[in-house]
Motif scaffolding. Sequence first.
Motif, PDB file in Angstrom:
ATOM      1  N   ALA A   1      -5.491  20.088 -12.753  1.00  0.00           N
ATOM      2  CA  ALA A   1      -4.856  20.305 -11.456  1.00  0.00           C
ATOM      3  C   ALA A   1      -5.306  19.237 -10.453  1.00  0.00           C
ATOM      4  O   ALA A   1      -4.506  18.767  -9.636  1.00  0.00           O
ATOM      5  N   GLN A   2      -6.579  18.864 -10.514  1.00  0.00           N
ATOM      6  CA  GLN A   2      -7.059  17.781  -9.653  1.00  0.00           C
ATOM      7  C   GLN A   2      -6.300  16.493  -9.941  1.00  0.00           C
ATOM      8  O   GLN A   2      -5.861  15.794  -9.022  1.00  0.00           O
ATOM      9  N   ALA A   3      -6.143  16.189 -11.235  1.00  0.00           N
ATOM     10  CA  ALA A   3      -5.438  14.970 -11.628  1.00  0.00           C
ATOM     11  C   ALA A   3      -3.982  15.005 -11.161  1.00  0.00           C
ATOM     12  O   ALA A   3      -3.435  13.984 -10.706  1.00  0.00           O
ATOM     13  N   LEU A   4      -3.355  16.181 -11.245  1.00  0.00           N
ATOM     14  CA  LEU A   4      -1.968  16.321 -10.808  1.00  0.00           C
ATOM     15  C   LEU A   4      -1.838  16.057  -9.317  1.00  0.00           C
ATOM     16  O   LEU A   4      -0.949  15.309  -8.878  1.00  0.00           O
ATOM     17  N   LEU A   5      -2.733  16.637  -8.519  1.00  0.00           N
ATOM     18  CA  LEU A   5      -2.657  16.467  -7.066  1.00  0.00           C
ATOM     19  C   LEU A   5      -2.983  15.034  -6.652  1.00  0.00           C
ATOM     20  O   LEU A   5      -2.342  14.481  -5.752  1.00  0.00           O
ATOM     21  N   VAL A   6      -3.972  14.431  -7.306  1.00  0.00           N
ATOM     22  CA  VAL A   6      -4.294  13.031  -7.005  1.00  0.00           C
ATOM     23  C   VAL A   6      -3.115  12.134  -7.388  1.00  0.00           C
ATOM     24  O   VAL A   6      -2.765  11.185  -6.668  1.00  0.00           O
ATOM     25  N   GLY A   7      -2.476  12.450  -8.523  1.00  0.00           N
ATOM     26  CA  GLY A   7      -1.302  11.684  -8.932  1.00  0.00           C
ATOM     27  C   GLY A   7      -0.168  11.805  -7.925  1.00  0.00           C
ATOM     28  O   GLY A   7       0.500  10.811  -7.596  1.00  0.00           O
ATOM     29  N   LEU A   8       0.049  13.016  -7.392  1.00  0.00           N
ATOM     30  CA  LEU A   8       1.078  13.213  -6.374  1.00  0.00           C
ATOM     31  C   LEU A   8       0.732  12.446  -5.097  1.00  0.00           C
ATOM     32  O   LEU A   8       1.613  11.891  -4.436  1.00  0.00           O
ATOM     33  N   PHE A   9      -0.549  12.429  -4.745  1.00  0.00           N
ATOM     34  CA  PHE A   9      -1.017  11.680  -3.567  1.00  0.00           C
ATOM     35  C   PHE A   9      -0.604  10.210  -3.676  1.00  0.00           C
ATOM     36  O   PHE A   9      -0.004   9.649  -2.752  1.00  0.00           O
ATOM     37  N   TRP A  10      -0.885   9.599  -4.820  1.00  0.00           N
ATOM     38  CA  TRP A  10      -0.535   8.186  -5.001  1.00  0.00           C
ATOM     39  C   TRP A  10       0.963   7.993  -5.169  1.00  0.00           C
ATOM     40  O   TRP A  10       1.518   6.969  -4.738  1.00  0.00           O
ATOM     41  N   LEU A  11       1.646   8.973  -5.765  1.00  0.00           N
ATOM     42  CA  LEU A  11       3.103   8.897  -5.869  1.00  0.00           C
ATOM     43  C   LEU A  11       3.731   8.853  -4.474  1.00  0.00           C
ATOM     44  O   LEU A  11       4.665   8.092  -4.220  1.00  0.00           O
ATOM     45  N   GLY A  12       3.204   9.696  -3.566  1.00  0.00           N
ATOM     46  CA  GLY A  12       3.734   9.706  -2.202  1.00  0.00           C
ATOM     47  C   GLY A  12       3.612   8.357  -1.530  1.00  0.00           C
ATOM     48  O   GLY A  12       4.565   7.850  -0.919  1.00  0.00           O
ATOM     49  N   TRP A  13       2.442   7.723  -1.651  1.00  0.00           N
ATOM     50  CA  TRP A  13       2.276   6.398  -1.049  1.00  0.00           C
ATOM     51  C   TRP A  13       3.170   5.371  -1.728  1.00  0.00           C
ATOM     52  O   TRP A  13       3.694   4.456  -1.067  1.00  0.00           O
ATOM     53  N   GLY A  14       3.347   5.515  -3.043  1.00  0.00           N
ATOM     54  CA  GLY A  14       4.239   4.597  -3.758  1.00  0.00           C
ATOM     55  C   GLY A  14       5.671   4.714  -3.285  1.00  0.00           C
ATOM     56  O   GLY A  14       6.362   3.703  -3.077  1.00  0.00           O
ATOM     57  N   ILE A  15       6.150   5.956  -3.086  1.00  0.00           N
ATOM     58  CA  ILE A  15       7.508   6.176  -2.586  1.00  0.00           C
ATOM     59  C   ILE A  15       7.663   5.564  -1.197  1.00  0.00           C
ATOM     60  O   ILE A  15       8.668   4.902  -0.897  1.00  0.00           O
ATOM     61  N   ALA A  16       6.652   5.761  -0.355  1.00  0.00           N
ATOM     62  CA  ALA A  16       6.713   5.206   0.998  1.00  0.00           C
ATOM     63  C   ALA A  16       6.790   3.681   0.971  1.00  0.00           C
ATOM     64  O   ALA A  16       7.606   3.069   1.673  1.00  0.00           O
ATOM     65  N   LEU A  17       5.955   3.064   0.153  1.00  0.00           N
ATOM     66  CA  LEU A  17       5.947   1.594   0.082  1.00  0.00           C
ATOM     67  C   LEU A  17       7.267   1.053  -0.449  1.00  0.00           C
ATOM     68  O   LEU A  17       7.863   0.142   0.150  1.00  0.00           O
ATOM     69  N   VAL A  18       7.737   1.602  -1.554  1.00  0.00           N
ATOM     70  CA  VAL A  18       8.986   1.120  -2.141  1.00  0.00           C
ATOM     71  C   VAL A  18      10.146   1.311  -1.166  1.00  0.00           C
ATOM     72  O   VAL A  18      11.033   0.451  -1.058  1.00  0.00           O
ATOM     73  N   SER A  19      10.130   2.422  -0.422  1.00  0.00           N
ATOM     74  CA  SER A  19      11.213   2.690   0.530  1.00  0.00           C
ATOM     75  C   SER A  19      11.328   1.606   1.582  1.00  0.00           C
ATOM     76  O   SER A  19      12.429   1.252   2.005  1.00  0.00           O
ATOM     77  N   THR A  20      10.194   1.048   2.017  1.00  0.00           N
ATOM     78  CA  THR A  20      10.250  -0.009   3.031  1.00  0.00           C
ATOM     79  C   THR A  20      10.901  -1.276   2.480  1.00  0.00           C
ATOM     80  O   THR A  20      11.595  -1.982   3.209  1.00  0.00           O
ATOM     81  N   PHE A  21      10.698  -1.551   1.196  1.00  0.00           N
ATOM     82  CA  PHE A  21      11.292  -2.750   0.598  1.00  0.00           C
ATOM     83  C   PHE A  21      12.764  -2.527   0.244  1.00  0.00           C
ATOM     84  O   PHE A  21      13.526  -3.492   0.155  1.00  0.00           O
ATOM     85  N   LEU A  22      13.163  -1.266   0.039  1.00  0.00           N
ATOM     86  CA  LEU A  22      14.566  -0.985  -0.254  1.00  0.00           C
ATOM     87  C   LEU A  22      15.456  -1.265   0.952  1.00  0.00           C
ATOM     88  O   LEU A  22      16.635  -1.576   0.796  1.00  0.00           O
TER      89      LEU A  22
END
Length: 255
Positions: A125-146
């Motif tokens: 569960a820790q790994a899942l939440l940490v993965g979601l944390f980084w996924l969120g930042w990844g979505i934010a970053l990619v969105s700016t370049f889109l």
Amino acid sequence: MNVNNKPIAGVIGLVYSACCYGVFLFTCLYLIGFVGSLAVPKNINDGVYMAWPAALSINSALILLFGIQHSVMARKRFKRWLTAIVPAPIERSTYVLLSSLMLAMVFWLWQPMRFNLWQVEAPWAQALLVGLFWLGWGIALVSTFLINHFELFGLKQPLDHWRAVPPQTPTFSTPLFYKRVRHPLYLGFLIAFWATPHMTAGHLLFALGMTVYLFIGARFEERDLVATFGERYRRYQKEVGMILPWTATRKKDPG
């Protein structure tokens, strides 16, 4: 006086915008560490203990001040006022700089509220939440370049001015994430703010406050987008959810 046949003012604008972008980049990286309690001098749970009513008042005021500054300066009326003071090519850079400094003030003055609301112990569960944390930042970053990362953060405008490239008419497009949600940048932030294996009262307040701000800010932003793109954007609002993908009011027309 010219530098390589380019007006010195244009060169100064480029340097200024690059410095503003550097401040933004540092602040954004610090935000990741602040929320995720990662490798920063002070994270969201650090600081001298203060009685919770005072901490709640200070932290709420910080979020409110950031939201007001960030939203008011993004409105067209304020931009027109600001460009009477600073040159138009660096207006966006100035906005980025002041928003970054305001966020830095949040980091500096934030008061810890360490009461534990949940603390996930299971490794998966820790790994899942940490993965979601980084996924969120990844979505934010990619969105700016889109859309246009360098225009969004104020680098493109002074460069175009220096190169004597005429301003371009805004175009409406929905690349990748924008086909499913109108503001994927905000969705990425929400995922990053909420996905944590250790939720304290202070972290919850930050996540709640930023969530409220993002939804209110998106509403104000959409008024400007409707004014720019008219009926086309109104159809987009009906077909695609604002921040949450499943909140569209009707399905997209086929074809």
